[in-house]
Design an enzyme around this catalytic site. Structure first.
Site, PDB file in Angstrom:
ATOM      1  N   PHE A 131      26.677 -11.161  29.298  1.00  0.00           N
ATOM      2  CA  PHE A 131      26.693  -9.703  29.267  1.00  0.00           C
ATOM      3  C   PHE A 131      26.962  -9.188  30.686  1.00  0.00           C
ATOM      4  O   PHE A 131      26.323  -9.650  31.635  1.00  0.00           O
ATOM      5  CB  PHE A 131      25.314  -9.233  28.769  1.00  0.00           C
ATOM      6  N   TYR A 235      15.611  -2.994  21.277  1.00  0.00           N
ATOM      7  CA  TYR A 235      16.218  -1.970  20.405  1.00  0.00           C
ATOM      8  C   TYR A 235      17.306  -2.523  19.479  1.00  0.00           C
ATOM      9  O   TYR A 235      17.910  -1.775  18.734  1.00  0.00           O
ATOM     10  CB  TYR A 235      16.775  -0.803  21.231  1.00  0.00           C
ATOM     11  N   LYS A 236      17.560  -3.833  19.543  1.00  0.00           N
ATOM     12  CA  LYS A 236      18.576  -4.428  18.658  1.00  0.00           C
ATOM     13  C   LYS A 236      17.877  -4.959  17.408  1.00  0.00           C
ATOM     14  O   LYS A 236      17.392  -4.177  16.607  1.00  0.00           O
ATOM     15  CB  LYS A 236      19.362  -5.479  19.430  1.00  0.00           C
ATOM     16  N   ARG A 389      32.987  -6.450  15.476  1.00  0.00           N
ATOM     17  CA  ARG A 389      31.739  -7.190  15.278  1.00  0.00           C
ATOM     18  C   ARG A 389      31.014  -6.658  14.051  1.00  0.00           C
ATOM     19  O   ARG A 389      30.802  -5.451  13.913  1.00  0.00           O
ATOM     20  CB  ARG A 389      30.795  -7.027  16.470  1.00  0.00           C
TER      21      ARG A 389
HETATM   22  C1  LIG Z   1      21.957  -5.346  24.958  1.00  0.00           C
HETATM   23  C2  LIG Z   1      21.884  -6.349  26.043  1.00  0.00           C
HETATM   24  C3  LIG Z   1      21.349  -6.004  27.297  1.00  0.00           C
HETATM   25  C4  LIG Z   1      20.882  -4.615  27.578  1.00  0.00           C
HETATM   26  O1  LIG Z   1      20.347  -4.444  28.857  1.00  0.00           O
HETATM   27  P1  LIG Z   1      19.521  -3.117  29.220  1.00  0.00           P
HETATM   28  O2  LIG Z   1      19.239  -3.275  30.647  1.00  0.00           O
HETATM   29  O3  LIG Z   1      18.281  -3.130  28.365  1.00  0.00           O
HETATM   30  O4  LIG Z   1      20.385  -1.946  28.921  1.00  0.00           O
HETATM   31  C5  LIG Z   1      21.287  -7.003  28.265  1.00  0.00           C
HETATM   32  N1  LIG Z   1      21.730  -8.247  28.010  1.00  0.00           N
HETATM   33  C6  LIG Z   1      22.244  -8.606  26.813  1.00  0.00           C
HETATM   34  C7  LIG Z   1      22.693 -10.007  26.561  1.00  0.00           C
HETATM   35  C8  LIG Z   1      22.348  -7.652  25.801  1.00  0.00           C
HETATM   36  O5  LIG Z   1      22.875  -8.003  24.608  1.00  0.00           O
END
Ligand SMILES: *Cc1c(COP(=O)(O)O)cnc(C)c1O
Length: 429
Positions: A131, A235-236, A389
């Site tokens: 990410f 939140y996922k 997705r």
């Molecule tokens: C959604 C997600 C995040 C989100 O990071 P935040 O700092 O909470 O906005 C980070 N890493 C991964 C792998 C994600 O899927």
């Protein structure tokens, strides 16, 4: 065991729904629009019904009536109490988990403190699937540490998976830290936490896992894997609500060796002693910084309760069956039309979403959200450059929804309905 499916027709899908042991959990979630199929729970999970009265109580009673006294009654220890529930979902001990800040910041705290602990070692390993925020955080820390560290990214050969060997090749006696997302946000590829951890430990390196795309959907046992550190968002698949605070895990024996780079008062042994000299807590608490966002933290708990009630292994079993079913339909219905599958076919290395690859992915995903006759709509999400997705949640997705979603994509493709969607300039690459 591989799931096999008899037929692409909707009645087969309905039969699977009627046999689904988790089907009653769908009623746990707000779902006011029967014509919208939601396949984006890996970006924002649905709102649990029970979250609404739970939050109303926190607002009206705890905040409205009880005001400051709520800190002692129920707020002060909430980061641990909610963390204890999450610990059961990710296979950790209560003392090893807190809910705090957001994922990127937790990653910052742990990368920073791990590099300090591993001083003398100068390599950080990640992968090209990670990410972006995770990679940015690492890049920023490298800069602040005086550019003495080098970030090396393992590459994929097929664009979908990354072999254990590709990671292992990069780990050596100079490696301080391996930082990986457990499930890749684009392809859905999932690592074996235990295997990678063993590889890293064999060379004296630590591993930091980002579980954002896994927790709540994939079985995780951090203790069994002897995992060092982990972070992730709520939140996922955990359905904690937009911007809900994230979690942070550190293995028990490692907690005392790590020092948080941010010395906030909530990480002190006794914040309300108001001492002028910082004395870090000798527990996971040292990674707290400031006052927790109580209302958002409250919103996480009902979603965790639902997952604990359903059981993560049953949720995972259904996710696998549903993503296998999705792949079966895509192969039968969409591959002949020029689509391909951008996710692992083997469910043991796949999270809970499937990426479909098509050169018109952007316009097709917009057309799905618009709907052809404006009755049936499907919410996927689009990831550049060519991924649609589709994510399932064992708690609320149905086989019928999956069937209808794939057929809608077929119809959009057959009618070339996506041609009615304008392409914004920034999408053309
Ligand atoms: C959604 C997600 C995040 C989100 O990071 P935040 O700092 O909470 O906005 C980070 N890493 C991964 C792998 C994600 O899927």
């Amino acid at each position: 065991m591989k799931n096999t499916f008899e037929s692409i027709d909707i009645f087969a899908a309905k039969r699977m729904d009627s046999k689904d042991k988790l089907k009653s959990f769908r009623n746990e979630f707000v779902n006011n629009d029967p014509n919208t199929i939601y396949l984006d729970g890996n970006s924002l999970g649905r709102l649990p019904n029970r979250t609404i009265p739970f939050l109303e109580n926190a607002i009206n009673k705890e905040w409205g009536d009880d005001l400051i006294s709520s800190w002692n009654k129920s707020w002060y220890d909430k980061p641990y109490r909610v963390g204890n529930k999450l610990a059961r979902i990710i296979g950790a001990k209560n003392e090893e988990v807190i809910i705090v800040d957001y994922t990127s910041l937790n990653l910052y705290k742990l990368v920073y403190s791990a590099l300090k602990l591993q001083s003398g070692r100068t390599k950080i390993i990640s992968d090209s699937f990670n990410f972006p925020s995770d990679l940015y955080v690492i890049q920023g820390i490298i800069k602040d540490f005086g550019n003495k560290h080098k970030l090396e990214l393992a590459q994929s050969e097929d664009g979908i998976t990354i072999s254990d060997d590709a990671i292992n090749k990069l780990i050596d006696n100079d490696t301080a830290l391996v930082v990986l997302s457990h499930t890749a946000f684009k392809s859905g590829f999932t690592y074996d936490i235990k295997k990678i951890t063993e590889m890293a430990h064999a060379k004296g390196a630590l591993v930091l896992w980002d579980l954002s795309h896994s927790a709540g959907a994939v079985e995780i046992n951090l203790n069994d894997a002897k995992a060092d550190m982990a972070v992730g968002c709520t939140y996922k698949y955990l359905n904690g609500g937009p911007g809900a605070p994230a979690y942070l895990y550190v293995r028990e024996d490692l907690i005392k060796k790590l020092e948080s780079p941010i010395w906030g008062w909530f990480g002190d042994q006794d914040p309300f002693a108001f001492n002028s000299e910082y004395r870090p807590a000798d527990s996971i608490k040292k990674f707290l910084v400031g006052t927790p966002p109580v209302i958002s933290l409250t919103a996480i708990e009902p979603g965790l309760d639902i997952i604990l009630k359903a059981g993560i292994s049953k949720i995972r079993e259904k996710n696998i069956m549903q993503t296998d079913y999705m792949i079966f339909l895509i192969n039968r219905i969409l591959v002949p039309l020029g689509f391909s599958i951008g996710s692992p076919l083997d469910s043991s290395i796949r999270g809970s979403h499937v990426s479909i690859v098509h050169p018109e992915a952007y316009r097709i995903s917009k057309a799905m959200i618009k709907g052809i006759k404006s009755d049936l709509k499907v919410i996927p999400d689009f990831r550049k450059p060519n991924n649609i997705r589709l994510s399932v949640s064992g708690l609320y997705s149905t086989f019928e929804e999956i069937n209808k979603a794939i057929l809608l994509i077929k119809e959009i493709s057959d009618l070339r309905f996506y041609e009615t969607i304008a392409i914004p300039k920034e999408i053309v690459t």
